[in-house]
Design an enzyme around this catalytic site. Structure first.
Site, PDB file in Angstrom:
ATOM      1  N   ARG A  85      -5.029  -1.188   3.669  1.00 40.99           N
ATOM      2  CA  ARG A  85      -5.081   0.142   4.286  1.00 40.99           C
ATOM      3  C   ARG A  85      -6.535   0.453   4.644  1.00 40.99           C
ATOM      4  O   ARG A  85      -7.399   0.466   3.759  1.00 40.99           O
ATOM      5  CB  ARG A  85      -4.541   1.191   3.295  1.00 40.99           C
ATOM      6  CG  ARG A  85      -4.709   2.608   3.782  1.00 40.99           C
ATOM      7  CD  ARG A  85      -4.209   3.657   2.778  1.00 40.99           C
ATOM      8  NE  ARG A  85      -4.494   4.958   3.340  1.00 40.99           N
ATOM      9  CZ  ARG A  85      -5.126   5.950   2.710  1.00 40.99           C
ATOM     10  NH1 ARG A  85      -5.506   5.826   1.450  1.00 40.99           N
ATOM     11  NH2 ARG A  85      -5.363   7.090   3.329  1.00 40.99           N
ATOM     12  N   HIS A 129      -9.370   9.660   8.296  1.00 39.64           N
ATOM     13  CA  HIS A 129      -9.883   9.719   6.934  1.00 39.64           C
ATOM     14  C   HIS A 129     -11.242  10.413   7.013  1.00 39.64           C
ATOM     15  O   HIS A 129     -12.270   9.854   6.660  1.00 39.64           O
ATOM     16  CB  HIS A 129      -9.970   8.323   6.321  1.00 39.64           C
ATOM     17  CG  HIS A 129      -9.983   8.302   4.818  1.00 39.64           C
ATOM     18  ND1 HIS A 129      -9.122   7.523   4.075  1.00 39.64           N
ATOM     19  CD2 HIS A 129     -10.753   8.956   3.910  1.00 39.64           C
ATOM     20  CE1 HIS A 129      -9.369   7.684   2.777  1.00 39.64           C
ATOM     21  NE2 HIS A 129     -10.366   8.557   2.655  1.00 39.64           N
ATOM     22  N   GLU A 174      -5.193  12.943   2.965  1.00 41.43           N
ATOM     23  CA  GLU A 174      -5.548  14.078   2.114  1.00 41.43           C
ATOM     24  C   GLU A 174      -5.999  15.310   2.892  1.00 41.43           C
ATOM     25  O   GLU A 174      -7.151  15.744   2.773  1.00 41.43           O
ATOM     26  CB  GLU A 174      -6.644  13.675   1.117  1.00 41.43           C
ATOM     27  CG  GLU A 174      -6.256  12.510   0.223  1.00 41.43           C
ATOM     28  CD  GLU A 174      -7.250  12.286  -0.930  1.00 41.43           C
ATOM     29  OE1 GLU A 174      -8.315  12.898  -0.930  1.00 41.43           O
ATOM     30  OE2 GLU A 174      -6.926  11.481  -1.816  1.00 41.43           O
ATOM     31  N   ASN A 302      -1.779   9.845  -3.101  1.00 33.30           N
ATOM     32  CA  ASN A 302      -3.016   9.448  -3.765  1.00 33.30           C
ATOM     33  C   ASN A 302      -3.085  10.165  -5.103  1.00 33.30           C
ATOM     34  O   ASN A 302      -2.907  11.378  -5.164  1.00 33.30           O
ATOM     35  CB  ASN A 302      -4.247   9.844  -2.935  1.00 33.30           C
ATOM     36  CG  ASN A 302      -4.342   9.062  -1.634  1.00 33.30           C
ATOM     37  OD1 ASN A 302      -3.548   8.145  -1.384  1.00 33.30           O
ATOM     38  ND2 ASN A 302      -5.306   9.417  -0.808  1.00 33.30           N
ATOM     39  N   TYR A 304      -5.217  10.441  -8.953  1.00 32.30           N
ATOM     40  CA  TYR A 304      -6.311  10.056  -9.849  1.00 32.30           C
ATOM     41  C   TYR A 304      -6.214  10.691 -11.234  1.00 32.30           C
ATOM     42  O   TYR A 304      -6.564  10.066 -12.222  1.00 32.30           O
ATOM     43  CB  TYR A 304      -7.666  10.403  -9.210  1.00 32.30           C
ATOM     44  CG  TYR A 304      -7.945   9.535  -8.009  1.00 32.30           C
ATOM     45  CD1 TYR A 304      -8.477   8.261  -8.154  1.00 32.30           C
ATOM     46  CD2 TYR A 304      -7.614   9.963  -6.720  1.00 32.30           C
ATOM     47  CE1 TYR A 304      -8.704   7.435  -7.067  1.00 32.30           C
ATOM     48  CE2 TYR A 304      -7.827   9.139  -5.617  1.00 32.30           C
ATOM     49  CZ  TYR A 304      -8.363   7.884  -5.799  1.00 32.30           C
ATOM     50  OH  TYR A 304      -8.569   7.054  -4.732  1.00 32.30           O
ATOM     51  N   GLU A 370      -3.484   5.439  -2.733  1.00 25.35           N
ATOM     52  CA  GLU A 370      -4.751   5.331  -3.470  1.00 25.35           C
ATOM     53  C   GLU A 370      -4.484   5.603  -4.937  1.00 25.35           C
ATOM     54  O   GLU A 370      -3.758   6.538  -5.277  1.00 25.35           O
ATOM     55  CB  GLU A 370      -5.798   6.367  -3.017  1.00 25.35           C
ATOM     56  CG  GLU A 370      -6.385   6.126  -1.668  1.00 25.35           C
ATOM     57  CD  GLU A 370      -7.434   7.184  -1.289  1.00 25.35           C
ATOM     58  OE1 GLU A 370      -8.016   7.826  -2.192  1.00 25.35           O
ATOM     59  OE2 GLU A 370      -7.633   7.373  -0.088  1.00 25.35           O
TER      60      GLU A 370
END
Ligand code: FCB
Length: 463
Positions: A85, A129, A174, A302, A304, A370
């Protein structure tokens, strides 16, 4: 309540056909910011503004991937990746964000795609992005409606150039960050701080996604098009009404303000009420919600960390524009181990998030686009990079993915963030997220132990 307990499935093997990849983004790795007709993006301007990025770092050179892409693809191939990606730099292929394409810019991405296909690696293209052409920001940026139409035109240009070879398209990465960090708290480019602008930007980003999806689908109905969101995995600090209301608010402006228009063609009424003192939402025109809800083929997630939300503490210092309408909401740490970003490690938060998406929005195919961890890695005396904490992070999160798959979530693939160390936005080069270590003086790439571990995961299709 949105919180669920992780399931207890013990599955360790991924379904057949599970896609294994790694991700990067143009400004974070390419460098060559003035080459072959590329003009400035908002991140060039921002990173060159003193005080915006730690250490004054910029993406001017980054990983020099623009010149080293062939070696980088060979490295991906050695790792056994099935997919890569990457994102397209808008000002490289349509300088200024309007008008004709820049063939030299398109040619770079065509060379990259050819190289990937020669190595049996599927290209997954992110169209946006975060590198908005500076001229479009000067004309008002994402708070202005025209930017959505400019984005759809740019998407068509890229699709026309690469669509014969690229079959997976991610419109936006995002949009929460673009809107609320870019226009709300100003921690990201373009560094503006106005809650109403952040909300208008949210709408125009989503509109741009819908228009671009329609444009690509019109050109090729078989193209697979989706959007990547950084949804917030949330939990309330307690069951007190005040903490639960804080959770509702952050879930509203962090998650549902994206998911509801995309999947239900409506904005959440409670969010509209929460922000009513900032905006009457007059930027929503008739037909916009139908455009935004144009069916997508998949969604990228994504992830985290998880956030623990508590009641607002007026004057707590959180009043920085990140959460328009809910500015003083408090976020608490639980004392869990953290990564170099100071983000708590909570893999079950990923399971909960994936399960919730499927439960509340239906069985759209999902990809982790991600997931990963930063640590201050160094090359050891023996020339290797030992990063057991990163291996542990990946292992836990891949097991969390298996828990969701076991619970019936249609999760189809996983992209590690990131292929290699890179320019971590406002943090500069200090935070290392790579599977591969980059020496920024010499541009030497050294696969970390986590890269070798990930290769085995891919080979075995299992953790
Ligand atoms: C995400 C961004 C990505 C990277 C990771 C750590 O928000 O999409 O570019 O910076 O965080």
């Amino acid at each position: 309540m949105i919180i669920e307990q992780p399931t207890t499935t013990v599955a360790r093997v991924f379904p057949d056909g599970f896609l294994w990849g790694a991700a990067t983004a143009s400004y974070q790795i390419e460098g060559a910011v003035t080459e072959d007709g590329r003009t400035a993006s908002i991140w060039d301007t921002f990173s060159h503004t003193p005080g915006r990025v730690v250490g004054g770092d910029t993406g001017d050179v980054a990983c020099d991937h623009y010149h080293r892409y062939a070696d980088d693809v060979a490295m991906m191939s050695k790792l056994g990746l099935s997919a890569y990606r990457f994102s397209i730099a808008w000002p490289r292929v349509q300088p200024g964000g309007r008008g004709p394409a820049n063939q030299a810019g398109l040619d770079f991405y065509r060379r990259l795609v050819d190289e990937l296909l020669d190595h049996d690696i599927q290209p997954w293209v992110t169209l946006y992005h975060w590198d908005l052409p500076q001229e479009l920001e000067d004309a008002g940026g994402w708070p202005v409606r025209d930017t959505a139409y400019r984005f759809a035109e740019y998407a068509s240009i890229v699709h026309a150039a690469l669509g014969d070879k690229v079959h997976h398209w991610i419109t936006l990465n995002e949009p929460w960050c673009s809107a609320f960090l870019g226009y709300g708290n100003g921690h990201h480019a373009p560094g503006r701080t106005d809650g109403a602008d952040a909300l208008a930007a949210t709408h125009h980003l989503l509109l741009g996604h819908g228009l671009a999806t329609q444009a690509i689908k019109a050109a090729d109905p078989s193209a697979q098009v989706g959007i990547t969101l950084n949804l917030h995995s949330l939990a309330a600090h307690s069951d007190s009404p005040a903490d639960l209301d804080a959770l509702r608010r952050i879930d509203g402006v962090g998650n549902r303000v994206f998911l509801d228009p995309l999947f239900k063609a409506e904005y959440p009424a409670d969010v509209a009420a929460d922000v009513a003192h900032l905006t009457d939402l007059g930027f929503i025109h008739a037909g916009d919600l139908e455009t935004i809800a144009t069916p997508a083929d998949f969604m990228g997630v994504n992830y985290y960390t998880r956030s623990i939300v508590a009641a607002p503490v007026p004057g707590s210092g959180n009043h920085d524009g990140t959460w328009p309408g809910s500015e003083d909401t408090t976020f608490l740490k639980r004392g869990l181990p953290v990564t170099q970003m100071d983000w708590e490690i909570d893999a079950a938060g990923l399971t909960d998030l994936l399960n919730r998406i499927t439960r509340d929005y239906g069985a759209i195919p999902l990809y982790i686009t991600e997931n990963g961890a930063a640590y201050p890695d160094e090359i050891g005396a023996d020339g290797t990079v030992s990063d057991p904490a990163r291996i542990d992070y990946y292992d836990q999160h891949l097991r969390a993915c298996l828990d969701s798959i076991g619970a019936g979530v249609p999760l189809r693939g996983y992209f590690a963030w990131s292929l290699m160390d890179n320019f971590e936005w406002a943090w500069g080069y200090e935070k290392r997220f790579g599977l591969v270590h980059v020496d920024y003086q010499t541009q030497v790439r050294t696969p970390k132990n986590s890269a070798l571990w990930y290769s085995n995961v891919i080979r075995d299709n299992a953790v």
